[in-house]
Design an enzyme around this catalytic site. Structure first.
Site, PDB file in Angstrom:
ATOM      1  N   LYS A  53       0.834  -1.205   0.000  1.00 45.58           N
ATOM      2  CA  LYS A  53       0.000   0.000   0.000  1.00 45.58           C
ATOM      3  C   LYS A  53       0.874   1.262   0.000  1.00 45.58           C
ATOM      4  O   LYS A  53       0.591   2.226  -0.713  1.00 45.58           O
ATOM      5  CB  LYS A  53      -0.937  -0.018   1.217  1.00 45.58           C
ATOM      6  N   GLN A  97      -4.951  -1.449   9.407  1.00 45.76           N
ATOM      7  CA  GLN A  97      -4.770  -2.799   8.871  1.00 45.76           C
ATOM      8  C   GLN A  97      -5.322  -3.840   9.843  1.00 45.76           C
ATOM      9  O   GLN A  97      -5.025  -3.814  11.034  1.00 45.76           O
ATOM     10  CB  GLN A  97      -3.279  -3.046   8.591  1.00 45.76           C
ATOM     11  N   ASP A 120     -10.940   2.344   3.470  1.00 48.69           N
ATOM     12  CA  ASP A 120     -11.320   0.938   3.309  1.00 48.69           C
ATOM     13  C   ASP A 120     -12.804   0.739   3.014  1.00 48.69           C
ATOM     14  O   ASP A 120     -13.213  -0.345   2.589  1.00 48.69           O
ATOM     15  CB  ASP A 120     -11.042   0.193   4.622  1.00 48.69           C
TER      16      ASP A 120
HETATM   17  N1  GUN Z   1      -6.779  -7.128   6.127  1.00 49.47           N
HETATM   18  C1  GUN Z   1      -7.013  -7.939   5.073  1.00 49.47           C
HETATM   19  N2  GUN Z   1      -7.546  -7.236   4.058  1.00 49.47           N
HETATM   20  C2  GUN Z   1      -7.662  -5.970   4.477  1.00 49.47           C
HETATM   21  C3  GUN Z   1      -8.119  -4.767   3.858  1.00 49.47           C
HETATM   22  O1  GUN Z   1      -8.584  -4.728   2.720  1.00 49.47           O
HETATM   23  N3  GUN Z   1      -8.060  -3.652   4.629  1.00 49.47           N
HETATM   24  C4  GUN Z   1      -7.575  -3.659   5.901  1.00 49.47           C
HETATM   25  N4  GUN Z   1      -7.565  -2.522   6.570  1.00 49.47           N
HETATM   26  N5  GUN Z   1      -7.139  -4.743   6.487  1.00 49.47           N
HETATM   27  C5  GUN Z   1      -7.182  -5.894   5.772  1.00 49.47           C
END
Ligand code: GUN
Length: 282
Positions: A53, A97, A120
Site C-alpha cells: 500500500k 490494517q 477501506d
Molecule cells: N486485512 C485484510 N484485508 C484488508 C483490507 O482490505 N483492509 C484492511 N484494513 N485490512 C485488511
C-alpha cells in the site's frame, strides 16, 4: 479454456488514472492526497500488505505515513491515534490494517475513523450507504472486482451471481455491489450446499480462505470465476479458494492467484483516497 483476467495489468491502469488525477489536483488546487496506514503488531501478512500500500501510494504521488504500534497498545491509545489522524488536514484516507490484536475491539476502532476518511469503506456509515444504494466509499476488494468485470465486458444484469463467503470485508459488500448492477445474487457460506449454488452460477466470487474449496467440475461452462483466496502452501506456493486448472477448463474468464484480485485491492484503496482528497475532506 478460460481467458485469464489480468488484475495486475488492470491495477496498473487504475494507478495510472489516479496518478494523472493527482497531478491535476496538485497543479490546480495545491492538494496532495495523504494516506495514513495504521499497523499494530507483527502480523507477517499485514507487513506485506502495508508495504504494498505504501509503495502504491508513493508511486501515484501521495503523501503516506505508516503508524506502526506495538501489539501491546491499549484500546484508548489506538483510539487516540485514530482521532489524531481524523483531525489532521493532510490526511485524506485512513486505513487500520486488520487483523488487530485480540484485546482490541476492532469494530470500535473502525467506527472511530471519520467516515469521510475511511479509505477501506469499512465504517458502518459507508457500509450502510452501500446497502441503501446511496453514494458511499466502497470496500476495496469488491470494488476492484466490479472493475475487473467491467474490463472483461461482463454486465451482471440478469445473471446469477453466487458469492461464496459472507465477510464484512468482501462477501457482503460484493453481494450488494452485484445486486446494484442487477444480478440475481446468492450468498453461500459454511452452512450452504456450496456445490449446488455454484453449479447454477454465471458469476462466481469466492472469498473464504480455504484452499481449493470450490472444485473445477462445479463451474458452469462459460461462467466468470473470481477467486479472492490467497492460501500459502507449505512449499511457499500461493493457491486460491478455487481449483484453478480444472475451473479454467470450464470458465469463460478466471482470475489467477496471485495476480488476479490481489493487486486490485490496493489500486482501489488508492482510488478511494484520491476521491476523498478531491471531495476536500479535512
Ligand atoms: N486485512 C485484510 N484485508 C484488508 C483490507 O482490505 N483492509 C484492511 N484494513 N485490512 C485488511
Amino acid at each position: 479454456m478460460a481467458q485469464l483476467i489480468d488484475g495486475k495489468a488492470v491495477a496498473a491502469r487504475v494507478r495510472a488514472e489516479v496518478k494523472a488525477e493527482v497531478d491535476r489536483l496538485k497543479a490546480e488546487r495545491g492538494i496532495t492526497p495523504g494516506l495514513a496506514v495504521v499497523r499494530v503488531g507483527e502480523d507477517p501478512a499485514s507487513q506485506v500488505y502495508v508495504g504494498g500500500k505504501k509503495k502504491a501510494a508513493a508511486e501515484v504521488g501521495f503523501n503516506s505515513w505508516e503508524h506502526h504500534r506495538d501489539a501491546s497498545i491499549t484500546q484508548d491509545e489506538l483510539l487516540a491515534l485514530v482521532r489524531q489522524l481524523n483531525d489532521d488536514p493532510a490526511v485524506h484516507g485512513i486505513l487500520v490494517q486488520l487483523p488487530l490484536p485480540k484485546h482490541i475491539d476492532a469494530d470500535a476502532i473502525i467506527s472511530a475513523v471519520k467516515p469521510e476518511k475511511d479509505a477501506d469503506g469499512f465504517h458502518p456509515m459507508n457500509a450502510g450507504n452501500l446497502l441503501l444504494g446511496r453514494p458511499a466509499t466502497r470496500a476495496c476488494t469488491p470494488y476492484g472486482i466490479m472493475r475487473l468485470l467491467e474490463e472483461i465486458g461482463c454486465d451482471p444484469a440478469g445473471k446469477r451471481a453466487v458469492v461464496v463467503g459472507r465477510s464484512n470485508i468482501v462477501g457482503k459488500p460484493m453481494a450488494l455491489m452485484l445486486l446494484q448492477k442487477n444480478a440475481t445474487v446468492t450468498i453461500a457460506h459454511s452452512k450452504s450446499d456450496v456445490r449446488r449454488e455454484v453449479e447454477g452460477a454465471d458469476i462466481v466470487v469466492v472469498a473464504v480462505g480455504v484452499k481449493e474449496l470450490v472444485k473445477g467440475e462445479w463451474i458452469k461452462p462459460g461462467a466468470v470465476v473470481i477467486d479472492v483466496g490467497m492460501n500459502r502452501l507449505p512449499d511457499g506456493k500461493l493457491v486460491g479458494d478455487v481449483e484453478f486448472a480444472k475451473a479454467a477448463e470450464r470458465a469463460s474468464y478466471i482470475t489467477p492467484v496471485p495476480g488476479g484480485v490481489g493487486p486490485m485491492t490496493i489500486a482501489m484503496l488508492i482510488r478511494n483516497t484520491l476521491e476523498a482528497a478531491e471531495r476536500g475532506v479535512k
